[in-house]
Design a protein around this motif. Structure first.
Motif, PDB file in Angstrom:
ATOM      1  N   VAL A   3       9.117  -7.718   3.323  1.00  0.00           N
ATOM      2  CA  VAL A   3       8.358  -6.848   4.289  1.00  0.00           C
ATOM      3  C   VAL A   3       9.454  -5.526   4.897  1.00  0.00           C
ATOM      4  CG1 VAL A   3       6.843  -6.582   6.449  1.00  0.00           C
ATOM      5  CG2 VAL A   3       6.494  -8.633   4.753  1.00  0.00           C
ATOM      6  N   CYS A  10       5.321  -1.602   5.177  1.00  0.00           N
ATOM      7  CA  CYS A  10       5.268  -1.800   3.763  1.00  0.00           C
ATOM      8  C   CYS A  10       5.686  -2.992   3.299  1.00  0.00           C
ATOM      9  CB  CYS A  10       5.732  -0.689   3.136  1.00  0.00           C
ATOM     10  SG  CYS A  10       7.496  -0.338   2.887  1.00  0.00           S
ATOM     11  N   ASN A  11       5.616  -3.380   1.900  1.00  0.00           N
ATOM     12  CA  ASN A  11       5.988  -4.499   0.978  1.00  0.00           C
ATOM     13  C   ASN A  11       6.390  -3.879   0.028  1.00  0.00           C
ATOM     14  OD1 ASN A  11       6.326  -6.757  -0.344  1.00  0.00           O
ATOM     15  ND2 ASN A  11       4.582  -7.928   0.631  1.00  0.00           N
ATOM     16  N   CYS A  26       1.456  -0.779   3.415  1.00  0.00           N
ATOM     17  CA  CYS A  26       0.440  -2.029   4.129  1.00  0.00           C
ATOM     18  C   CYS A  26      -0.419  -1.177   5.255  1.00  0.00           C
ATOM     19  CB  CYS A  26       1.351  -3.025   4.770  1.00  0.00           C
ATOM     20  SG  CYS A  26       2.285  -3.989   3.556  1.00  0.00           S
ATOM     21  N   PHE A  54      -2.656  -8.714   5.186  1.00  0.00           N
ATOM     22  CA  PHE A  54      -2.290  -7.095   5.522  1.00  0.00           C
ATOM     23  C   PHE A  54      -0.803  -6.790   4.779  1.00  0.00           C
ATOM     24  CE2 PHE A  54       0.327  -4.676   8.357  1.00  0.00           C
ATOM     25  CZ  PHE A  54      -0.460  -3.382   8.380  1.00  0.00           C
ATOM     26  N   LEU A  55       0.000  -7.865   4.923  1.00  0.00           N
ATOM     27  CA  LEU A  55       1.432  -7.601   4.557  1.00  0.00           C
ATOM     28  C   LEU A  55       1.575  -7.911   3.002  1.00  0.00           C
ATOM     29  CD1 LEU A  55       3.207  -9.580   7.343  1.00  0.00           C
ATOM     30  CD2 LEU A  55       3.162  -6.830   7.138  1.00  0.00           C
ATOM     31  N   LYS A  56       0.455  -8.408   2.328  1.00  0.00           N
ATOM     32  CA  LYS A  56       0.357  -8.390   1.019  1.00  0.00           C
ATOM     33  C   LYS A  56       1.371  -9.592   0.452  1.00  0.00           C
ATOM     34  CE  LYS A  56      -0.866  -3.404   0.351  1.00  0.00           C
ATOM     35  NZ  LYS A  56      -1.720  -3.760   1.551  1.00  0.00           N
TER      36      LYS A  56
END
Length: 91
Positions: A3, A64-65, A70, A88-90
């Motif tokens: 992340v 983002c990841n 994200c 949400f954070l994938k």
């Protein structure tokens, strides 16, 4: 996948500072590995943040990841409230 939190260490806006710190605190408390990228140190990082966010005027914090966007602080906060942070954070 790491992340990435795009933030700025140089901001006169107290709300931006609070939002950035809250994101970092939550990620650390949940032991979610993350990398901090300070866009104030390198304009290429700011350009990358805006490219990933798909918004040429995006301001930090942005999350983002890797290179998958994200969301911003508002989306992060909604995910925390809904207990859907990992989604949400994938992760």
């Amino acid at each position: 996948m790491p992340v990435i939190v795009f933030y700025t260490s140089v901001s006169g806006n107290i709300e931006v500072k609070k939002h950035q710190q809250k994101i970092i605190d939550i990620l650390e408390s949940k032991k979610i590995p993350h990398t901090l990228v300070d866009i104030s140190q390198n304009s290429d990082d700011k350009d990358l943040m805006r490219k990933i966010a798909g918004n040429p005027t995006a301001l930090p914090p942005q999350i983002c990841n890797e290179d998958v966007y994200c969301g911003d602080y508002a989306a992060f906060e909604m995910a925390v409230e809904a207990e859907e942070l990992e989604l949400f954070l994938k992760l």
